[in-house]
Design an enzyme around this catalytic site. Structure first.
Site, mmCIF file in Angstrom:
data_model
loop_
_atom_site.group_PDB
_atom_site.id
_atom_site.type_symbol
_atom_site.label_atom_id
_atom_site.label_comp_id
_atom_site.label_asym_id
_atom_site.label_seq_id
_atom_site.Cartn_x
_atom_site.Cartn_y
_atom_site.Cartn_z
ATOM 1 N N LYS A 46 0.822 -1.191 0.000
ATOM 2 C CA LYS A 46 0.000 0.000 0.000
ATOM 3 C C LYS A 46 0.871 1.261 0.000
ATOM 4 C CE LYS A 46 -3.178 -2.347 3.150
ATOM 5 N NZ LYS A 46 -3.551 -2.403 4.598
ATOM 6 N N GLU A 102 7.932 1.961 -6.028
ATOM 7 C CA GLU A 102 8.018 1.488 -4.637
ATOM 8 C C GLU A 102 8.219 2.668 -3.697
ATOM 9 O OE1 GLU A 102 7.496 -0.646 -2.586
ATOM 10 O OE2 GLU A 102 8.142 -2.669 -3.065
ATOM 11 N N ASP A 103 7.723 2.541 -2.495
ATOM 12 C CA ASP A 103 7.992 3.594 -1.517
ATOM 13 C C ASP A 103 9.391 3.437 -0.925
ATOM 14 O OD1 ASP A 103 7.198 1.246 -0.295
ATOM 15 O OD2 ASP A 103 5.964 2.200 1.234
ATOM 16 N N ASP A 106 14.447 -1.743 1.132
ATOM 17 C CA ASP A 106 15.152 -1.953 2.392
ATOM 18 C C ASP A 106 16.166 -3.087 2.174
ATOM 19 O OD1 ASP A 106 15.714 -2.597 5.094
ATOM 20 O OD2 ASP A 106 13.779 -1.873 5.736
ATOM 21 N N LYS A 134 17.470 2.296 1.545
ATOM 22 C CA LYS A 134 18.373 2.198 2.700
ATOM 23 C C LYS A 134 19.526 1.297 2.282
ATOM 24 C CE LYS A 134 14.961 2.115 6.440
ATOM 25 N NZ LYS A 134 14.383 1.165 7.406
ATOM 26 N N PHE A 155 13.826 2.943 11.137
ATOM 27 C CA PHE A 155 12.494 2.546 10.691
ATOM 28 C C PHE A 155 11.727 3.811 10.309
ATOM 29 C CE2 PHE A 155 8.196 1.110 10.636
ATOM 30 C CZ PHE A 155 8.295 -0.198 10.167
ATOM 31 N N ARG A 168 0.669 6.439 7.735
ATOM 32 C CA ARG A 168 0.856 6.584 6.282
ATOM 33 C C ARG A 168 0.522 7.992 5.821
ATOM 34 N NH1 ARG A 168 1.549 1.364 4.135
ATOM 35 N NH2 ARG A 168 0.344 -0.301 5.095
HETATM 36 C C1 PRP Z 1 7.498 -2.377 2.294
HETATM 37 C C2 PRP Z 1 7.835 -1.602 1.033
HETATM 38 C C3 PRP Z 1 8.459 -2.626 0.154
HETATM 39 C C4 PRP Z 1 9.136 -3.561 1.126
HETATM 40 C C5 PRP Z 1 10.595 -3.224 1.168
HETATM 41 O O1 PRP Z 1 6.252 -2.960 2.115
HETATM 42 O O2 PRP Z 1 6.708 -1.029 0.445
HETATM 43 O O3 PRP Z 1 7.502 -3.320 -0.630
HETATM 44 O O4 PRP Z 1 8.539 -3.335 2.406
HETATM 45 O O5 PRP Z 1 11.297 -4.084 2.036
HETATM 46 P P1 PRP Z 1 12.464 -5.063 1.568
HETATM 47 O O6 PRP Z 1 13.345 -4.297 0.629
HETATM 48 O O7 PRP Z 1 13.174 -5.404 2.862
HETATM 49 O O8 PRP Z 1 11.851 -6.262 0.944
HETATM 50 P P2 PRP Z 1 5.393 -3.618 3.295
HETATM 51 O O9 PRP Z 1 5.554 -5.108 3.230
HETATM 52 O O10 PRP Z 1 5.715 -2.933 4.583
HETATM 53 O O11 PRP Z 1 3.894 -3.300 2.830
HETATM 54 P P3 PRP Z 1 3.057 -1.915 2.771
HETATM 55 O O12 PRP Z 1 3.623 -1.102 1.633
HETATM 56 O O13 PRP Z 1 1.654 -2.347 2.503
HETATM 57 O O14 PRP Z 1 3.214 -1.212 4.099
#
Ligand code: PRP
Length: 184
Positions: A46, A102-103, A106, A134, A155, A168
């Protein structure tokens, strides 16, 4: 809007003006690179919705959007490395110029999975536009073509990013303040 007095909201990592300015810059860059083409933005729900909405409104090329939901975190703040498709794209991406929006990147595990999965569907091209990254946390070797900001290993919440589904709607990106005995 969540109150800025909320004790869990820590230092501001990216101010609203800087977010808006950088998003417009990214949109200009993408518009230049995709001139004469019609990219399909794949928004990863999301968190990326907020970034997508601002980015798309600044694009100067015709474009379309589709949504995908994947989950790798559940309610925890550490990635599990296990990616599940919760909602797939509505349409085929075969022959399309796809940009994954993507937001945050990580560990990179979610993006690695998405790249493999979408590449197998035969797009004409596949690129990534991530608002935040990051680099210190990266567990796989990948670098998005378009990046808004590199942030420290904290975080992050706000502008789409959540903690337990909250925050959000903050207009900035902040660090989550955690109790000293609370692991993140
Ligand atoms: C977050 C973000 C990426 C992912 C990145 O999504 O939007 O999709 O984590 O992490 P990574 O590089 O360690 O894989 P999340 O699963 O928190 O879902 P959301 O966007 O619905 O909050």
């Amino acid at each position: 809007m969540a109150s800025t007095r909320d004790a869990a909201i820590g230092e501001i990592l990216v101010q609203p003006d800087d977010l808006q300015h950088r998003v417009r810059e990214l949109a200009r860059e993408i518009s230049r690179d995709y001139e004469g083409r019609e990219p399909l933005l794949v928004c990863v729900l999301k968190g990326a919705v907020f970034f997508l909405a601002d980015l798309m409104r600044s694009l100067e090329v015709p474009c379309e959007v589709d949504f995908m939901a994947v989950s790798s975190y559940g309610s925890a703040t550490q990635t599990s490395g296990v990616v599940r498709i919760l909602k797939d794209l509505d349409a085929s991406i075969e022959g399309r110029d796809v940009i994954i929006v993507e937001d945050i990147v990580d560990s990179g595990l979610t993006l690695q999975y998405l790249l493999r999965n979408l590449r197998a569907r035969g797009p004409a091209s596949l690129a990534v536009c991530a608002l935040l990254t990051k680099p210190e946390r990266r567990r796989v070797d990948l670098s998005p073509r378009y990046v808004g900001f590199e942030i420290a290993d904290k975080f992050a919440i706000g502008y789409g990013l959540d903690h337990g589904e909250r925050y959000r709607n903050l207009p900035y990106v902040a660090a989550l303040k955690v109790e000293q005995d609370q692991a993140i």
